[in-house]
Scaffold this active site. Structure first.
Site, PDB file in Angstrom:
ATOM      1  N   LYS A  10       1.156   9.980  21.825  1.00  0.00           N
ATOM      2  CA  LYS A  10       2.197   8.965  21.657  1.00  0.00           C
ATOM      3  C   LYS A  10       1.947   8.209  20.358  1.00  0.00           C
ATOM      4  O   LYS A  10       0.797   7.835  20.061  1.00  0.00           O
ATOM      5  CB  LYS A  10       2.184   7.985  22.832  1.00  0.00           C
ATOM      6  N   THR A  57       2.563  12.357  27.397  1.00  0.00           N
ATOM      7  CA  THR A  57       2.461  11.299  26.374  1.00  0.00           C
ATOM      8  C   THR A  57       2.796   9.945  26.995  1.00  0.00           C
ATOM      9  O   THR A  57       2.289   8.915  26.563  1.00  0.00           O
ATOM     10  CB  THR A  57       3.392  11.579  25.177  1.00  0.00           C
ATOM     11  N   ARG A 175      -1.121  -6.858 -20.288  1.00  0.00           N
ATOM     12  CA  ARG A 175       0.019  -6.441 -19.466  1.00  0.00           C
ATOM     13  C   ARG A 175      -0.071  -7.024 -18.070  1.00  0.00           C
ATOM     14  O   ARG A 175      -1.140  -7.507 -17.657  1.00  0.00           O
ATOM     15  CB  ARG A 175       0.068  -4.917 -19.379  1.00  0.00           C
ATOM     16  N   GLN A 227      -7.848   2.844 -12.854  1.00  0.00           N
ATOM     17  CA  GLN A 227      -8.966   3.725 -12.495  1.00  0.00           C
ATOM     18  C   GLN A 227     -10.307   2.977 -12.506  1.00  0.00           C
ATOM     19  O   GLN A 227     -11.085   3.048 -11.553  1.00  0.00           O
ATOM     20  CB  GLN A 227      -9.044   4.921 -13.459  1.00  0.00           C
ATOM     21  N   HIS A 255       5.143  -0.926 -12.152  1.00  0.00           N
ATOM     22  CA  HIS A 255       5.365  -1.330 -13.541  1.00  0.00           C
ATOM     23  C   HIS A 255       6.377  -2.466 -13.690  1.00  0.00           C
ATOM     24  O   HIS A 255       7.356  -2.527 -12.938  1.00  0.00           O
ATOM     25  CB  HIS A 255       5.854  -0.117 -14.342  1.00  0.00           C
TER      26      HIS A 255
END
Ligand SMILES: O=c1[nH]c(=O)c2nn[nH]c2[nH]1
Length: 294
Positions: A10, A57, A175, A227, A255
């Site tokens: 489920k 289920t 940025r 990264q 962005h």
């Protein structure tokens, strides 16, 4: 043809549980969404219409509520392990239970400077997640944070990347950086349920540490890239939570594009004059990593 893999159960089972402290009158609430999938000697239900091996289920759904009533729902790592272990203990033909628990935020309201005894607010769609796999050989648990939306208006750069005939992206030393944190840490395998329960406070401590490390590193790192920043988060989580064997992040780079308004009366709004941006729904960068102990 042959059945090469099978699991069923489920999904999207919503559970709420309240704890009422008799002494203080303070109430605490937990709300979670549970997915419980079973594996085992169930092939004939697929291949031979043999329903005798199927724990319905609906019964799985019932069990989720019963175990939430009978046992603590916090930390979610413990509840998931208890729930999974039940299916192995009760049904000899079930070999693995895959339990996903997603805990939603109900943060206690502070009213006139005082924590309110029984009122809470949903301060973000961020969730605390657990994926537990319970087998007769032990319990593997992966904990995580999903949907923690963050943004910094500076303190992020991206330059020095490959420049060739495919490149239009300008280098930047300043940025906006925004992402939806999806972080995970995988615990060393527990031999059994007792091993999960032993030192159970480690789970809340790890979630606290991972969340604080994520926010502090995101805020303070002069980011050279998504990264590198996410790698720093991973290193710190491994250092802070010695019982984990690896950690992973999956970060969309959401962005914000500069809007050149110079066509309008020479309005300067790019580069160092940029103040008004166009947030982008897509495309988005997507940066993933897994960091293990060396
Ligand atoms: O942090 C970033 N990493 C990338 O790989 C990338 N590519 N474009 N912008 C980027 N920003």
């Amino acid at each position: 043809a042959r059945l090469s893999a099978a699991r069923y159960g489920k999904d999207n089972v919503r559970v709420y549980k309240v704890h009422k402290d008799e002494k203080t009158g303070q109430q605490s609430v937990t709300e979670m969404t549970v997915c419980c999938l079973l594996e085992g000697e169930i092939d004939t239900s697929y291949t031979q219409a043999d329903n005798s091996v199927i724990v319905a289920t609906d019964s799985i759904k019932n069990t989720i509520y019963i175990k939430a009533k009978e046992h603590p729902v916090n930390p979610p790592e413990l509840y998931a392990s208890i729930l999974g272990q039940h299916f192995l203990d009760k049904y000899a033909h079930i070999s693995a239970a895959h339990i996903d628990v997603t805990v939603h935020r109900w943060t206690r309201m502070v009213i006139d400077g005082q924590p309110h005894p029984h009122s809470f607010l949903r301060d973000g769609q961020e969730t605390r997640n657990v994926e537990a796999t319970v087998t007769r050989d032990g319990i593997t648990i992966k904990s995580g944070i999903v949907g923690l939306q963050v943004l910094k208006s500076t303190g992020s750069a991206f330059h020095g990347f490959v420049r060739d005939e495919f490149t239009t992206l300008k280098e930047t030393w300043d940025r906006i950086l925004s992402t939806d944190v999806d972080a995970g840490w995988t615990w060393k395998k527990c031999a059994n349920l007792a091993a999960v329960q032993d030192g159970v406070e480690r789970f809340d401590a790890a979630w606290e540490a991972a969340r604080n490390i994520t926010l502090k590193t995101f805020a303070e790192d002069e980011s050279a890239s998504v990264q590198n920043t996410m790698y720093k988060m991973c290193e710190q989580i491994l250092d802070a939570v010695p019982e984990t064997e690896k950690t992973n992040y999956s970060l969309p780079n959401k962005h914000y594009f500069e809007v050149d308004l110079s066509w309008h009366k020479g309005l300067q709004n790019t580069g160092k004059d940029a103040e008004v941006y166009a947030p982008q729904s897509g495309p988005n960068g997507l940066i993933k990593c897994e960091v293990s102990r060396s």
